[in-house]
Scaffold this motif. Structure first.
Motif, PDB file in Angstrom:
ATOM      1  N   ARG A 277     -25.549  53.946 -27.135  1.00 56.35           N
ATOM      2  CA  ARG A 277     -25.765  55.160 -27.933  1.00 56.35           C
ATOM      3  C   ARG A 277     -25.359  54.937 -29.383  1.00 56.35           C
ATOM      4  NH1 ARG A 277     -22.817  58.114 -24.257  1.00 56.35           N
ATOM      5  NH2 ARG A 277     -24.106  58.477 -22.450  1.00 56.35           N
ATOM      6  N   GLY A 278     -24.258  54.229 -29.576  1.00 55.25           N
ATOM      7  CA  GLY A 278     -23.810  53.921 -30.930  1.00 55.25           C
ATOM      8  C   GLY A 278     -24.841  53.106 -31.694  1.00 55.25           C
TER       9      GLY A 278
ATOM     10  N   ARG B 141     -30.795  54.710 -36.067  1.00 59.49           N
ATOM     11  CA  ARG B 141     -31.681  55.857 -35.855  1.00 59.49           C
ATOM     12  C   ARG B 141     -32.769  55.963 -36.916  1.00 59.49           C
ATOM     13  NH1 ARG B 141     -28.415  61.208 -35.586  1.00 59.49           N
ATOM     14  NH2 ARG B 141     -26.979  59.928 -36.765  1.00 59.49           N
ATOM     15  N   LYS B 142     -32.454  55.618 -38.140  1.00 63.11           N
ATOM     16  CA  LYS B 142     -33.440  55.760 -39.218  1.00 63.11           C
ATOM     17  C   LYS B 142     -34.314  54.525 -39.373  1.00 63.11           C
ATOM     18  CE  LYS B 142     -30.797  59.152 -41.562  1.00 63.11           C
ATOM     19  NZ  LYS B 142     -31.265  60.245 -42.313  1.00 63.11           N
TER      20      LYS B 142
ATOM     21  N   ASN C 201     -27.627  55.443 -32.651  1.00 64.26           N
ATOM     22  CA  ASN C 201     -27.279  56.295 -33.790  1.00 64.26           C
ATOM     23  C   ASN C 201     -27.241  55.512 -35.091  1.00 64.26           C
ATOM     24  OD1 ASN C 201     -27.044  58.707 -32.371  1.00 64.26           O
ATOM     25  ND2 ASN C 201     -24.923  58.290 -31.816  1.00 64.26           N
ATOM     26  N   TYR C 202     -26.709  54.302 -35.034  1.00 63.38           N
ATOM     27  CA  TYR C 202     -26.622  53.479 -36.234  1.00 63.38           C
ATOM     28  C   TYR C 202     -28.010  53.132 -36.761  1.00 63.38           C
ATOM     29  CZ  TYR C 202     -25.422  49.644 -39.355  1.00 63.38           C
ATOM     30  OH  TYR C 202     -25.291  48.832 -40.457  1.00 63.38           O
TER      31      TYR C 202
END
Length: 53
Positions: A28-29, A35-36, A32-33
């Motif tokens: 998940r990390g 994500r873009k 999120n890191y």
């Protein structure tokens, strides 16, 4: 990936569910890191990671 390698080492006596609980926050990390960016490429790379099925 070193974290995943350590947490999924076969000599550690954990159940599959315990291993999943251990590596989910890491994955998940990463999501999120990145994500873009192109997360799809990252997860495709993880699926081809040795020992991933």
């Amino acid at each position: 990936m070193d974290i995943i390698r350590v947490r999924t080492h076969r000599r550690i006596p954990l159940t599959t569910f315990q291993i999943i609980d251990s590596i989910n926050p890491v994955i998940r990390g990463w999501g999120n890191y990145f994500r873009k960016t192109h997360v799809r490429k990252l997860f495709n790379r993880l699926q081809r990671y040795p020992g991933s099925g």
